[in-house]
Design an enzyme around this catalytic site. Structure first.
Site, PDB file in Angstrom:
ATOM      1  N   ASP A 137     -24.377   6.672 -26.536  1.00  0.00           N
ATOM      2  CA  ASP A 137     -25.718   6.267 -26.972  1.00  0.00           C
ATOM      3  C   ASP A 137     -25.709   5.801 -28.424  1.00  0.00           C
ATOM      4  O   ASP A 137     -24.808   6.119 -29.202  1.00  0.00           O
ATOM      5  CB  ASP A 137     -26.698   7.436 -26.827  1.00  0.00           C
ATOM      6  CG  ASP A 137     -26.919   7.845 -25.381  1.00  0.00           C
ATOM      7  OD1 ASP A 137     -26.631   7.021 -24.492  1.00  0.00           O
ATOM      8  OD2 ASP A 137     -27.345   8.987 -25.155  1.00  0.00           O
TER       9      ASP A 137
ATOM     10  N   GLY B 231     -21.312  21.949 -35.636  1.00  0.00           N
ATOM     11  CA  GLY B 231     -20.568  23.038 -35.032  1.00  0.00           C
ATOM     12  C   GLY B 231     -19.410  22.538 -34.198  1.00  0.00           C
ATOM     13  O   GLY B 231     -18.792  23.319 -33.471  1.00  0.00           O
TER      14      GLY B 231
ATOM     15  N   HIS C 199     -11.498  31.329 -24.350  1.00  0.00           N
ATOM     16  CA  HIS C 199     -12.638  30.440 -24.165  1.00  0.00           C
ATOM     17  C   HIS C 199     -12.611  29.832 -22.763  1.00  0.00           C
ATOM     18  O   HIS C 199     -11.607  29.898 -22.062  1.00  0.00           O
ATOM     19  CB  HIS C 199     -12.639  29.320 -25.211  1.00  0.00           C
ATOM     20  CG  HIS C 199     -13.234  29.723 -26.519  1.00  0.00           C
ATOM     21  ND1 HIS C 199     -12.492  30.297 -27.520  1.00  0.00           N
ATOM     22  CD2 HIS C 199     -14.503  29.655 -26.980  1.00  0.00           C
ATOM     23  CE1 HIS C 199     -13.277  30.550 -28.554  1.00  0.00           C
ATOM     24  NE2 HIS C 199     -14.502  30.168 -28.251  1.00  0.00           N
TER      25      HIS C 199
ATOM     26  N   LYS D 290     -13.092  23.860 -23.157  1.00  0.00           N
ATOM     27  CA  LYS D 290     -12.908  23.764 -24.603  1.00  0.00           C
ATOM     28  C   LYS D 290     -11.666  22.944 -24.894  1.00  0.00           C
ATOM     29  O   LYS D 290     -10.575  23.229 -24.375  1.00  0.00           O
ATOM     30  CB  LYS D 290     -12.807  25.153 -25.234  1.00  0.00           C
ATOM     31  CG  LYS D 290     -12.744  25.102 -26.755  1.00  0.00           C
ATOM     32  CD  LYS D 290     -13.050  26.436 -27.387  1.00  0.00           C
ATOM     33  CE  LYS D 290     -13.027  26.359 -28.904  1.00  0.00           C
ATOM     34  NZ  LYS D 290     -14.015  25.416 -29.434  1.00  0.00           N
TER      35      LYS D 290
END
Length: 236
Positions: free
Chosen positions: A34, A71, A131, A135
């Site tokens: 986008d 983040g 995780h 990830k």
């Protein structure tokens, strides 16, 4: 507050829900393909994208005078360049390897324990992080932050992943595991011949990361400079 979301995957959608619950407005939901249309309306941007997109997202925000909270991990070799751009533009920027309030308290606890354990060389430190399988980076940014704090207060010189050859005595080993549906677990171990000490943080969902990111964005609004979650939580 008007927020631009740069990255609209699972984390972005949780951030959106929490931001709306806290009375904010979303003016841009940007997926990777986008445009940045709508960024000019934002009071602050929150970037939880992918490593390849993070630098472009952050630099675009700083160029347009929009404070940005990031983040995204896995891009930190470019952090000095982003910090320099922030200073040049007199912008506002927070990077956090983990925005969870609990994890940032865990960071502080890790530093205190590392300082204590530095006096006892019979204990060898190691780490484990787990995780979800989606990830992209390993070890996690959170694990690297924990490792850097241990290294700063110990005789370890670097961190390493377990490999075919034995680790050097001054390398802090990080065992990075990927298991389906695990939001994030980080453990720090100190092992001796007679006993072990362990501290551990376990995330139960993405909620904690998202809430911390929104709180950081609220705190950053109206400020200029380069900050961390230590500043947001007054842990410096």
């Amino acid at each position: 507050m008007k927020i631009a979301l740069l990255g609209y995957g699972k984390m972005g959608q949780v951030i959106e829900r929490i931001a709306l619950e806290r009375g904010h407005e979303i003016v841009l939901r940007k997926k990777s393909t986008d445009s940045f249309e709508g960024l000019e309306k934002a009071d602050v941007a929150i970037d939880f994208s992918i490593p390849d997109a993070a630098v472009g997202n952050i630099s675009t925000c700083l160029d347009q005078g929009v404070p940005v909270v990031s983040g995204t991990t896995g891009w930190l070799e470019h952090y000095p360049k982003m910090a320099a751009l922030c200073e040049e533009k007199q912008g506002a920027f927070i990077y956090g390897s983990n925005f969870s309030l609990g994890v940032n308290l865990f960071f502080a606890l890790n530093v205190q324990l590392a300082k204590m354990m530095a006096k006892f060389p019979e204990y060898k430190a190691s780490m484990e992080e787990i995780h979800h399988t989606q990830k992209l980076d390993a070890p996690s940014g959170t694990a690297i932050s924990l490792a850097k704090d241990i290294i700063e207060h110990s005789d370890y010189s670097s961190w390493a992943l377990p490999g075919a050859t034995p680790a050097k005595n001054d390398e802090l080993l990080i065992d990075a595991q990927r298991i389906e549906n695990v939001p994030g677990t980080h453990s720090v171990f100190y092992d001796s011949a007679v006993d072990s000490i362990e501290i551990k943080h376990t995330a139960h969902s993405r909620e904690g990361f998202a809430l911390g990111a929104v709180i950081a964005a609220e705190w950053l609004h109206g400020k200029s400079g380069i900050f961390t979650m230590k500043d947001v939580l007054n842990l410096s």
